[in-house]
Scaffold this motif. Structure first.
Motif, PDB file in Angstrom:
ATOM      1  N   PRO A  10       0.834  -1.217   0.000  1.00  0.00           N
ATOM      2  CA  PRO A  10       0.000   0.000   0.000  1.00  0.00           C
ATOM      3  C   PRO A  10       0.860   1.255   0.000  1.00  0.00           C
ATOM      4  O   PRO A  10       1.924   1.311   0.613  1.00  0.00           O
ATOM      5  N   LYS A  11       0.387   2.231  -0.710  1.00  0.00           N
ATOM      6  CA  LYS A  11       1.091   3.506  -0.791  1.00  0.00           C
ATOM      7  C   LYS A  11       1.075   4.195   0.566  1.00  0.00           C
ATOM      8  O   LYS A  11       0.107   4.079   1.326  1.00  0.00           O
ATOM      9  N   ALA A  12       2.165   4.846   0.864  1.00  0.00           N
ATOM     10  CA  ALA A  12       2.253   5.536   2.150  1.00  0.00           C
ATOM     11  C   ALA A  12       1.129   6.556   2.277  1.00  0.00           C
ATOM     12  O   ALA A  12       0.845   7.315   1.343  1.00  0.00           O
ATOM     13  N   LYS A  13       0.491   6.547   3.442  1.00  0.00           N
ATOM     14  CA  LYS A  13      -0.644   7.439   3.649  1.00  0.00           C
ATOM     15  C   LYS A  13      -0.181   8.884   3.753  1.00  0.00           C
ATOM     16  O   LYS A  13       0.783   9.202   4.454  1.00  0.00           O
ATOM     17  N   SER A  14      -0.875   9.761   3.034  1.00  0.00           N
ATOM     18  CA  SER A  14      -0.598  11.184   3.161  1.00  0.00           C
ATOM     19  C   SER A  14      -1.274  11.704   4.421  1.00  0.00           C
ATOM     20  O   SER A  14      -2.318  11.192   4.845  1.00  0.00           O
ATOM     21  N   LYS A  15      -0.676  12.711   5.002  1.00  0.00           N
ATOM     22  CA  LYS A  15      -1.203  13.241   6.253  1.00  0.00           C
ATOM     23  C   LYS A  15      -2.554  13.892   6.015  1.00  0.00           C
ATOM     24  O   LYS A  15      -2.705  14.764   5.166  1.00  0.00           O
ATOM     25  N   GLN A  16      -3.557  13.437   6.754  1.00  0.00           N
ATOM     26  CA  GLN A  16      -4.903  13.969   6.630  1.00  0.00           C
ATOM     27  C   GLN A  16      -5.074  15.156   7.571  1.00  0.00           C
ATOM     28  O   GLN A  16      -4.377  15.290   8.571  1.00  0.00           O
ATOM     29  N   GLY A  17      -6.041  16.001   7.245  1.00  0.00           N
ATOM     30  CA  GLY A  17      -6.354  17.141   8.091  1.00  0.00           C
ATOM     31  C   GLY A  17      -6.125  18.455   7.379  1.00  0.00           C
ATOM     32  O   GLY A  17      -5.499  18.524   6.307  1.00  0.00           O
ATOM     33  N   ILE A  18      -6.623  19.505   7.992  1.00  0.00           N
ATOM     34  CA  ILE A  18      -6.486  20.854   7.455  1.00  0.00           C
ATOM     35  C   ILE A  18      -6.043  21.782   8.571  1.00  0.00           C
ATOM     36  O   ILE A  18      -6.145  21.454   9.758  1.00  0.00           O
ATOM     37  N   ASN A  19      -5.551  22.939   8.172  1.00  0.00           N
ATOM     38  CA  ASN A  19      -5.222  23.971   9.142  1.00  0.00           C
ATOM     39  C   ASN A  19      -6.516  24.566   9.670  1.00  0.00           C
ATOM     40  O   ASN A  19      -7.352  25.055   8.889  1.00  0.00           O
ATOM     41  N   LEU A  20      -6.713  24.523  10.964  1.00  0.00           N
ATOM     42  CA  LEU A  20      -7.988  24.925  11.551  1.00  0.00           C
ATOM     43  C   LEU A  20      -8.272  26.411  11.391  1.00  0.00           C
ATOM     44  O   LEU A  20      -9.432  26.832  11.476  1.00  0.00           O
ATOM     45  N   LEU A  21      -7.251  27.214  11.139  1.00  0.00           N
ATOM     46  CA  LEU A  21      -7.448  28.651  10.965  1.00  0.00           C
ATOM     47  C   LEU A  21      -7.602  29.039   9.497  1.00  0.00           C
ATOM     48  O   LEU A  21      -8.495  29.813   9.144  1.00  0.00           O
ATOM     49  N   SER A  22      -6.730  28.519   8.628  1.00  0.00           N
ATOM     50  CA  SER A  22      -6.766  28.901   7.208  1.00  0.00           C
ATOM     51  C   SER A  22      -7.608  27.965   6.349  1.00  0.00           C
ATOM     52  O   SER A  22      -8.009  28.335   5.245  1.00  0.00           O
ATOM     53  N   GLY A  23      -7.865  26.729   6.810  1.00  0.00           N
ATOM     54  CA  GLY A  23      -8.638  25.785   6.020  1.00  0.00           C
ATOM     55  C   GLY A  23      -7.858  25.110   4.916  1.00  0.00           C
ATOM     56  O   GLY A  23      -8.456  24.491   4.027  1.00  0.00           O
ATOM     57  N   GLN A  24      -6.540  25.182   4.902  1.00  0.00           N
ATOM     58  CA  GLN A  24      -5.704  24.563   3.877  1.00  0.00           C
ATOM     59  C   GLN A  24      -5.174  23.215   4.366  1.00  0.00           C
ATOM     60  O   GLN A  24      -4.882  23.046   5.555  1.00  0.00           O
ATOM     61  N   ASP A  25      -5.037  22.284   3.402  1.00  0.00           N
ATOM     62  CA  ASP A  25      -4.479  20.986   3.750  1.00  0.00           C
ATOM     63  C   ASP A  25      -2.956  21.040   3.685  1.00  0.00           C
ATOM     64  O   ASP A  25      -2.359  22.113   3.491  1.00  0.00           O
ATOM     65  N   SER A  26      -2.303  19.872   3.831  1.00  0.00           N
ATOM     66  CA  SER A  26      -0.843  19.845   3.864  1.00  0.00           C
ATOM     67  C   SER A  26      -0.219  20.247   2.532  1.00  0.00           C
ATOM     68  O   SER A  26       0.943  20.651   2.487  1.00  0.00           O
ATOM     69  N   SER A  27      -1.001  20.181   1.427  1.00  0.00           N
ATOM     70  CA  SER A  27      -0.490  20.582   0.112  1.00  0.00           C
ATOM     71  C   SER A  27      -0.743  22.044  -0.191  1.00  0.00           C
ATOM     72  O   SER A  27      -0.342  22.536  -1.256  1.00  0.00           O
ATOM     73  N   GLY A  28      -1.419  22.737   0.694  1.00  0.00           N
ATOM     74  CA  GLY A  28      -1.699  24.153   0.479  1.00  0.00           C
ATOM     75  C   GLY A  28      -3.009  24.419  -0.226  1.00  0.00           C
ATOM     76  O   GLY A  28      -3.315  25.578  -0.550  1.00  0.00           O
ATOM     77  N   ASN A  29      -3.813  23.382  -0.471  1.00  0.00           N
ATOM     78  CA  ASN A  29      -5.101  23.547  -1.146  1.00  0.00           C
ATOM     79  C   ASN A  29      -6.212  23.708  -0.123  1.00  0.00           C
ATOM     80  O   ASN A  29      -6.164  23.136   0.965  1.00  0.00           O
ATOM     81  N   GLN A  30      -7.224  24.500  -0.513  1.00  0.00           N
ATOM     82  CA  GLN A  30      -8.368  24.690   0.361  1.00  0.00           C
ATOM     83  C   GLN A  30      -9.169  23.393   0.455  1.00  0.00           C
ATOM     84  O   GLN A  30      -9.406  22.710  -0.546  1.00  0.00           O
ATOM     85  N   SER A  31      -9.566  23.049   1.676  1.00  0.00           N
ATOM     86  CA  SER A  31     -10.308  21.815   1.892  1.00  0.00           C
ATOM     87  C   SER A  31     -11.173  21.969   3.128  1.00  0.00           C
ATOM     88  O   SER A  31     -11.070  22.951   3.872  1.00  0.00           O
ATOM     89  N   THR A  32     -12.046  21.005   3.316  1.00  0.00           N
ATOM     90  CA  THR A  32     -12.917  20.979   4.488  1.00  0.00           C
ATOM     91  C   THR A  32     -12.768  19.629   5.182  1.00  0.00           C
ATOM     92  O   THR A  32     -12.213  18.674   4.631  1.00  0.00           O
ATOM     93  N   HIS A  33     -13.303  19.560   6.391  1.00  0.00           N
ATOM     94  CA  HIS A  33     -13.241  18.301   7.135  1.00  0.00           C
ATOM     95  C   HIS A  33     -14.050  17.216   6.443  1.00  0.00           C
ATOM     96  O   HIS A  33     -13.676  16.032   6.487  1.00  0.00           O
ATOM     97  N   ALA A  34     -15.137  17.573   5.782  1.00  0.00           N
ATOM     98  CA  ALA A  34     -15.945  16.576   5.078  1.00  0.00           C
ATOM     99  C   ALA A  34     -15.162  15.975   3.915  1.00  0.00           C
ATOM    100  O   ALA A  34     -15.192  14.757   3.690  1.00  0.00           O
ATOM    101  N   GLU A  35     -14.452  16.828   3.182  1.00  0.00           N
ATOM    102  CA  GLU A  35     -13.643  16.315   2.076  1.00  0.00           C
ATOM    103  C   GLU A  35     -12.513  15.427   2.579  1.00  0.00           C
ATOM    104  O   GLU A  35     -12.186  14.401   1.962  1.00  0.00           O
ATOM    105  N   GLN A  36     -11.901  15.811   3.673  1.00  0.00           N
ATOM    106  CA  GLN A  36     -10.832  14.990   4.247  1.00  0.00           C
ATOM    107  C   GLN A  36     -11.364  13.639   4.721  1.00  0.00           C
ATOM    108  O   GLN A  36     -10.689  12.614   4.587  1.00  0.00           O
TER     109      GLN A  36
END
Length: 649
Positions: free
Chosen positions: A129-155
């Motif tokens: 299995p491929k190594a898991k990417s870190k899940q979650g977003i920045n709670l203040l800016s709403g960006q994920d670890s790649s810098g893209n806008q995301s939400t908790h539902a999408e994660q």
């Protein structure tokens, strides 16, 4: 482990072969003989059913006149160019042939003999299995670890998607010819050996065992396959392997696979164990393995003594109750953190048991009850004996926690702010949990400091569970040894020594605040007598004071102290040296004469056993004492001395 395989071999016919009267059809016999001359061929193909050995383009390696199972190591290197199929998650297979020298390999040959050819297939591609990417977003800016806008539902949707498997190529491989020519019973082949054997059920014979040894092939050595990979150097080794070593490797591979399926071992933990064996210093590694055997023993005794210490604990005088409550909170945080992340079942169960024990220790250190005044049961905590508002322990404990909070609270706030600004989290619950667990892992050792402060203020360490702390200290030393063996960053490696510093301070305090065993306790008993009094003379009559007369110390020449200095004790106190007298002998009793308490020796046999010279000497001293104190003379006249003592006097 080796003894186990030896026993298996003994039970299944490996020691002396079948009995002379055995029927051949009841045993499996080897088709080849040890050291028989054979030819070796290694082919590679994308197909799972490769048979065209005449296609020389598929030939990777060949060796002739190789002694079977006794050959020295042979190696080669082959430049492999993967096909488009392999680059896109396809498979690549190896086919190893062992043929009697001079016999044809091609099945189409006229003199082809199937009993002279042994073949073993092995897949050189593995899918992980491929190594898991870190899940979650920045709670203040709403960006994920790649810098893209995301939400908790999408994660959450991304986390629910099954993990992608990718293909990895094994660049190194050892092909071992197993030195096994045992006559096995028909139904008695050990399972670890049977799964690697090729058996001819008609002739009741088995072919030479070829073992593709991947035990030392770590995941870090694997090469991920994709369209950018066009050429890879492959390293192959042909060697001989003894039966016990083959059984050992096979058994360990099976054990690792079962532990991973049971959840007792996480992904990559077996590689860490192998890395220790590969990269560790042999001498230091042997020492570490020897000491690690004691680790579980120390854990057991630490647990046993910890439970035994708190089981019958009635008073917490001298102990930091606040540290116990904080440790309980920290253990609960660690358990919730492990529960929130993917953790092996063994680690999770161990943390859960540790949490329950910490809760139980809180009930022993404090009075815990349920308060129903609000209509809902809430835990109520009250101080136990020895830990109240007038207790020095409680005052020093509160001071220590207050001083500690001046340091910990600002650090915790700064760490939480940093995690909130620059890190990603799955939720606010995950953020709070990660903040607390980070503080526990980083500053958990500081929680032992309040007890150090209490020891310093009370100038005593008598209340500590020293047996349990000793076993924990030994386990810390074992962890220090593992820190130098297991691969980890240097800063993390140095951090394991923080607990050692605190334990060293505890050891210093134990030396500085040693228990004075010659000091009488609250009951008037002394654990260890003064050395000057051990050589004391025969027992003397000791008047008991009522508190108005100063107590006179008894020197070695006057005899060993026999009675307590308290006049309000019962009227039947024992006299004489308990360790040197017969317990069946009648002891003296306390009587009162002219307002003073004296000991009536009665028929005490102690004085009867005295030598005449010593009795005469003490008679002179008693005479001097009677001249100075008439009441003592009256008491002596009332006492019944043995005949021998009167004569010497």
């Amino acid at each position: 482990m080796l003894a186990i395989f030896w026993v298996i071999k003994q039970f299944f016919g490996g020691a002396g072969g079948p009995p002379k009267s055995a029927v051949r059809s009841d045993y499996y016999w080897p088709k080849f003989n040890r050291s028989e001359s054979v030819d070796f061929y290694l082919y590679g193909s994308d197909s799972a059913g490769f048979l065209d050995v005449a296609d020389t383009s598929k030939l990777i390696w060949s060796e002739t006149d190789v002694p079977l199972a006794t050959t020295p190591d042979l190696s080669t290197q082959y430049m492999y160019h993967p096909s488009k199929r392999v680059q896109n998650n396809g498979s690549f297979y190896l086919y190893a042939y062992v043929v009697r020298s001079g016999k044809p390999l091609d099945r189409k040959a006229a003199n082809f003999d199937p009993d002279s050819v042994a073949v073993k297939q092995h897949e050189l591609i593995t899918f992980l299995p491929k190594a898991k990417s870190k899940q979650g977003i920045n709670l203040l800016s709403g960006q994920d670890s790649s810098g893209n806008q995301s939400t908790h539902a999408e994660q959450a949707e991304l986390a629910a998607v099954p993990r992608e498997y990718i293909s990895y190529l094994k660049p190194n491989l050892t092909i071992a010819m197993v030195d096994d020519f045992t006559k096995y019973p028909k139904n008695g082949i050990p399972p670890p050996i049977a799964e690697h054997m090729s058996i001819d059920p008609v002739a009741m014979e088995y072919y030479p065992t070829l073992f593709f040894n991947e035990f030392w092939l770590l995941r870090d050595y694997l090469i991920p396959m994709n369209e950018t990979v066009t050429a890879i150097p492959l390293h192959f080794t042909l060697s001989s392997m003894s039966l016990w070593k083959f059984s050992l490797f096979s058994q360990m591979d099976q054990a690792f696979s079962k532990q991973q399926s049971w959840g007792a071992m996480g992904d990559g933990e077996s590689d860490e164990f192998k890395r220790v064996l590969l990269e560790g210093n042999p001498i230091f590694l042997g020492l570490t393995f020897f000491v690690s055997l004691l680790h579980s023993v120390f854990d057991f005794f630490a647990f046993k003594n910890d439970i035994g210490f708190w089981k019958n604990k009635k008073s917490v005088e001298g102990l930091s109750v606040r540290s116990i409550a904080i440790n309980c909170f920290c253990q609960m945080v660690i358990f919730l953190y492990l529960l929130d992340n993917e953790t092996s079942t063994v680690v999770l169960c161990s943390a859960g048991i540790g949490t329950l024990i910490e809760f139980w220790k809180v009930t022993k250190a404090m009075k815990v009850s349920l308060d129903w005044s609000t209509g809902f049961p809430l835990p109520k905590f009250e101080d136990k004996a020895g830990y109240n508002s007038a207790s020095e322990t409680k005052r020093h404990d509160a001071d220590a926690i207050r001083y500690l909070s001046y340091v910990l609270y600002p650090i915790l706030v700064c760490y939480a702010g940093y995690a909130l600004l620059y890190q990603t989290h799955r939720s606010w619950y995950s953020f709070v949990l990660n903040t607390f667990v980070g503080a526990v892992y980083t500053f958990g050792f500081i929680l032992m400091c309040p007890q150090l402060y209490i020891n310093y203020k009370l100038k005593s360490v008598a209340a500590l569970p020293w047996r349990q702390m000793t076993y924990k200290f030994l386990n810390t030393i074992v962890d220090d040894l593992f820190a130098f063996v297991i691969k980890m960053p240097w800063l993390h490696r140095l951090s394991v020594f923080r607990d050692d510093l605190v334990f060293l301070v505890y050891i210093y305090q134990r030396w500085a605040y040693r228990v004075d065993k010659r000091r009488p306790n609250e009951f008037g008993y002394v654990a260890e007598a003064d050395p000057e009094e051990i050589e004391g003379e025969a027992p003397q009559l000791v008047p008991l004071t009522d508190g108005t007369v100063d107590k006179q110390p008894i020197t070695a020449s006057e005899g060993t102290p026999l009675l307590s200095d308290r006049a309000d004790e019962g009227a039947h106190q024992l006299v004489g040296d308990a360790s040197g007298s017969d317990p069946s002998v009648e002891r003296g009793e306390i009587s009162t004469l002219d307002g003073e308490d004296f000991v009536d020796l009665g028929s005490n046999e102690i004085i009867k056993e005295l030598e005449p010279e010593r009795t005469s000497q003490h008679g002179g001293e008693a005479a001097q004492a009677s001249a100075a104190a008439p009441t003592v003379a009256q008491a002596l006249d009332a006492m019944r001395f043995p005949t021998e003592a009167k004569k010497t006097k």
